[in-house]
Design a protein around this motif. Sequence first.
Motif, PDB file in Angstrom:
ATOM      1  N   HIS A   7       0.934  -1.147   0.084  1.00  0.00           N
ATOM      2  CA  HIS A   7       0.099  -0.037   0.017  1.00  0.00           C
ATOM      3  C   HIS A   7       0.900   1.320  -0.220  1.00  0.00           C
ATOM      4  CE1 HIS A   7      -3.270  -2.820   1.302  1.00  0.00           C
ATOM      5  NE2 HIS A   7      -4.049  -1.905   0.942  1.00  0.00           N
ATOM      6  N   THR A   8       0.603   2.213  -0.629  1.00  0.00           N
ATOM      7  CA  THR A   8       1.095   3.476  -0.661  1.00  0.00           C
ATOM      8  C   THR A   8       0.407   4.830  -0.273  1.00  0.00           C
ATOM      9  OG1 THR A   8       2.626   2.728  -2.589  1.00  0.00           O
ATOM     10  CG2 THR A   8       2.694   5.110  -2.308  1.00  0.00           C
ATOM     11  N   LEU A   9       0.571   5.662   0.827  1.00  0.00           N
ATOM     12  CA  LEU A   9      -0.007   6.730   1.408  1.00  0.00           C
ATOM     13  C   LEU A   9       0.460   7.789   0.480  1.00  0.00           C
ATOM     14  CD1 LEU A   9      -2.198   7.452   3.292  1.00  0.00           C
ATOM     15  CD2 LEU A   9      -0.282   8.052   4.712  1.00  0.00           C
ATOM     16  N   ILE A  10      -0.395   8.466  -0.224  1.00  0.00           N
ATOM     17  CA  ILE A  10       0.031   9.577  -1.194  1.00  0.00           C
ATOM     18  C   ILE A  10      -0.310  10.837  -0.243  1.00  0.00           C
ATOM     19  CG2 ILE A  10      -0.334  11.045  -3.261  1.00  0.00           C
ATOM     20  CD1 ILE A  10       0.502   7.963  -3.369  1.00  0.00           C
ATOM     21  N   TYR A  11       0.919  11.438   0.361  1.00  0.00           N
ATOM     22  CA  TYR A  11       0.758  12.503   1.223  1.00  0.00           C
ATOM     23  C   TYR A  11       1.070  13.869   0.738  1.00  0.00           C
ATOM     24  CZ  TYR A  11       5.698  12.668   2.039  1.00  0.00           C
ATOM     25  OH  TYR A  11       7.095  12.618   1.955  1.00  0.00           O
ATOM     26  N   ASP A  12       0.508  14.842   1.346  1.00  0.00           N
ATOM     27  CA  ASP A  12       1.146  16.395   1.105  1.00  0.00           C
ATOM     28  C   ASP A  12       2.421  16.672   1.634  1.00  0.00           C
ATOM     29  OD1 ASP A  12       1.221  18.961   0.608  1.00  0.00           O
ATOM     30  OD2 ASP A  12      -0.693  19.355   1.768  1.00  0.00           O
ATOM     31  N   ASP A  13       3.575  16.605   0.989  1.00  0.00           N
ATOM     32  CA  ASP A  13       4.893  17.108   1.487  1.00  0.00           C
ATOM     33  C   ASP A  13       4.939  18.376   1.756  1.00  0.00           C
ATOM     34  OD1 ASP A  13       4.504  17.022  -1.410  1.00  0.00           O
ATOM     35  OD2 ASP A  13       6.354  17.414  -1.465  1.00  0.00           O
ATOM     36  N   GLU A  14       3.962  19.238   1.499  1.00  0.00           N
ATOM     37  CA  GLU A  14       4.184  20.473   1.938  1.00  0.00           C
ATOM     38  C   GLU A  14       3.343  21.007   3.090  1.00  0.00           C
ATOM     39  OE1 GLU A  14       5.774  23.209   0.517  1.00  0.00           O
ATOM     40  OE2 GLU A  14       6.898  21.859  -0.943  1.00  0.00           O
ATOM     41  N   CYS A  15       2.660  19.899   3.598  1.00  0.00           N
ATOM     42  CA  CYS A  15       1.976  19.934   5.077  1.00  0.00           C
ATOM     43  C   CYS A  15       2.751  19.088   6.205  1.00  0.00           C
ATOM     44  CB  CYS A  15       0.491  19.557   4.926  1.00  0.00           C
ATOM     45  SG  CYS A  15      -0.379  19.334   6.270  1.00  0.00           S
ATOM     46  N   LYS A  23       5.114   9.763   8.051  1.00  0.00           N
ATOM     47  CA  LYS A  23       6.537   9.235   8.428  1.00  0.00           C
ATOM     48  C   LYS A  23       6.476   8.444   9.616  1.00  0.00           C
ATOM     49  CE  LYS A  23      11.115  10.948   9.064  1.00  0.00           C
ATOM     50  NZ  LYS A  23      12.064  11.941   9.140  1.00  0.00           N
ATOM     51  N   GLY A  24       5.440   8.758  10.502  1.00  0.00           N
ATOM     52  CA  GLY A  24       5.148   7.828  11.684  1.00  0.00           C
ATOM     53  C   GLY A  24       4.714   6.669  11.285  1.00  0.00           C
ATOM     54  N   PHE A  25       3.822   6.499  10.318  1.00  0.00           N
ATOM     55  CA  PHE A  25       3.363   5.247   9.999  1.00  0.00           C
ATOM     56  C   PHE A  25       4.449   4.245   9.571  1.00  0.00           C
ATOM     57  CE2 PHE A  25      -0.920   7.038   8.853  1.00  0.00           C
ATOM     58  CZ  PHE A  25      -1.387   6.805   9.975  1.00  0.00           C
ATOM     59  N   THR A  26       5.212   4.809   8.714  1.00  0.00           N
ATOM     60  CA  THR A  26       6.732   4.033   7.925  1.00  0.00           C
ATOM     61  C   THR A  26       7.561   3.628   9.084  1.00  0.00           C
ATOM     62  OG1 THR A  26       7.695   5.937   7.379  1.00  0.00           O
ATOM     63  CG2 THR A  26       6.447   4.961   5.757  1.00  0.00           C
ATOM     64  N   LYS A  27       7.876   4.690  10.035  1.00  0.00           N
ATOM     65  CA  LYS A  27       8.752   4.428  11.267  1.00  0.00           C
ATOM     66  C   LYS A  27       8.407   3.477  12.204  1.00  0.00           C
ATOM     67  CE  LYS A  27      12.256   7.346  10.324  1.00  0.00           C
ATOM     68  NZ  LYS A  27      13.500   7.151  10.040  1.00  0.00           N
ATOM     69  N   CYS A  28       7.089   3.274  12.493  1.00  0.00           N
ATOM     70  CA  CYS A  28       6.616   2.216  13.517  1.00  0.00           C
ATOM     71  C   CYS A  28       6.493   1.010  12.855  1.00  0.00           C
ATOM     72  CB  CYS A  28       5.614   2.939  14.434  1.00  0.00           C
ATOM     73  SG  CYS A  28       4.086   2.885  13.326  1.00  0.00           S
ATOM     74  N   GLY A  29       6.336   0.867  11.313  1.00  0.00           N
ATOM     75  CA  GLY A  29       6.109  -0.286  10.896  1.00  0.00           C
ATOM     76  C   GLY A  29       4.900  -0.649  10.372  1.00  0.00           C
ATOM     77  N   MET A  30       3.906   0.547  10.542  1.00  0.00           N
ATOM     78  CA  MET A  30       2.539   0.491  10.153  1.00  0.00           C
ATOM     79  C   MET A  30       2.246   0.144   8.459  1.00  0.00           C
ATOM     80  SD  MET A  30       0.631   2.525  12.839  1.00  0.00           S
ATOM     81  CE  MET A  30      -1.002   2.196  12.698  1.00  0.00           C
ATOM     82  N   LEU A  31       3.388   0.689   7.769  1.00  0.00           N
ATOM     83  CA  LEU A  31       3.346   0.942   6.275  1.00  0.00           C
ATOM     84  C   LEU A  31       4.738   0.284   6.136  1.00  0.00           C
ATOM     85  CD1 LEU A  31       1.765   4.298   5.309  1.00  0.00           C
ATOM     86  CD2 LEU A  31       0.890   1.795   4.766  1.00  0.00           C
ATOM     87  N   ASP A  32       5.210  -0.037   4.847  1.00  0.00           N
ATOM     88  CA  ASP A  32       6.308  -0.319   4.311  1.00  0.00           C
ATOM     89  C   ASP A  32       7.249   0.843   4.396  1.00  0.00           C
ATOM     90  OD1 ASP A  32       5.917  -3.233   3.820  1.00  0.00           O
ATOM     91  OD2 ASP A  32       4.969  -2.666   2.034  1.00  0.00           O
ATOM     92  N   GLU A  33       8.710   0.611   4.500  1.00  0.00           N
ATOM     93  CA  GLU A  33       9.505   1.687   4.435  1.00  0.00           C
ATOM     94  C   GLU A  33       9.169   2.674   3.205  1.00  0.00           C
ATOM     95  OE1 GLU A  33      13.546   0.689   4.668  1.00  0.00           O
ATOM     96  OE2 GLU A  33      13.339  -0.421   6.768  1.00  0.00           O
ATOM     97  N   ASP A  34       8.891   2.086   1.782  1.00  0.00           N
ATOM     98  CA  ASP A  34       8.595   2.880   0.879  1.00  0.00           C
ATOM     99  C   ASP A  34       6.902   3.143   0.647  1.00  0.00           C
ATOM    100  OD1 ASP A  34       7.946   0.294   0.433  1.00  0.00           O
ATOM    101  OD2 ASP A  34       9.008   0.244  -1.533  1.00  0.00           O
TER     102      ASP A  34
END
Length: 274
Positions: A7-15, A23-34
Motif C-alpha cells: 500500500h502507498t500513502l500519497i501525502y502532502d509533502d508541503e504539509c 512518516k510515523g506510519f513508516t517508522k513504526c512499521g504500520m506501512l512499508d519503508e517505501d
Amino acid sequence: MKTLKNHTLIYDDECPMCNLYSKGFTKCGMLDEDGREAFTEITLRNKTLIDFNRAKNEIALVDHNRNQVVYGLDSLLLIIGNSFPLLEKIARKKPLYWLFKKLYSFVSYNRKQIIPSQIDDTEQSCVPDFNMKYRIAYIGFVVIFSAYILSIFSGKLNLNLERNFVREFAICLGQILWQTIFLKAYLKDKIWDYLGNMMTVSLIGTLLLIPALMTSFTPVFYMIYFGIVVVIMFLEHIRRCRILKLNYLPTISWILFRITALTIIILTTFGIKI
C-alpha cells in the motif's frame, strides 16, 4: 505493529502535519519503508489510479494488490485498523465515524491556513479546494476559543476589566469585519485565505496565553507577557502575508484595529470610573 503491505500513502509533502503522521506510519512499521509517496513526486502508476483532485482534499491510500484507492479518514482507519482492529471497529461506529469524518475535513480543508505553504501555485501543489462551510467553521471556532481565553486573561491585567466573554467576542468579530471591509478590494480572491491565516495568528496568540493562566504573578508580569505575545503575533502576521504575496497593508490595518479597540476599551473603562 502489523505492516500493511503493498500500500502507498500519497501525502502532502508541503504539509508538516501530513509529513509527520505519514512518516510515523513508516517508522513504526504500520506501512512499508517505501509505503508513502509525496504528492508532488507522485509516480505515473499511482497518478493513473488516484482521483488527482480528490487526493488534494483527502489523503489517498493505494492498494497495489487490487489497484484500488481509499481516501481521507478511510485511508487512515485502514492503516490503523490493520494493527489495531478494535480501534478501527470503534471509530467506524456511526456517531464516532461521522464526528471523525467532520473533524478530518475541518482540518484538511483549512490545513493551508493553519500551516501555510510557500509553494501553492503550481499544478502539482497539493492545495485543497476552498470549502466555505469549513472555512467559516474554522473562523468561528477561533473566535469563540480566543474570546473565552482572552476574557479570563484580561482579569490578570488589573485594569478594572471584569471577565467579559461578550466584549472579547465582539473584538474578535470586529477584527474580521474591519479587515474584510478595508481590505476586500485589495485582497480580492485571497480574502478567505487571508482571513484563515489571520485567525491562525489569533489562535497562536491565544495558545501562548494559556500557560500564563496557570500562574500567579503581578499584573506587570502579565502586561509584559501580553506585550511579548502581541509582538510574536505581529511577526507571524507579516510572515504569513509574505507567503500570501501581500504587502504590509493588511498588517498595518490589523495593527490599527488593535490600537482602536484598545483605545475604546481604555476610554470606556475610564468613563465608567468617572
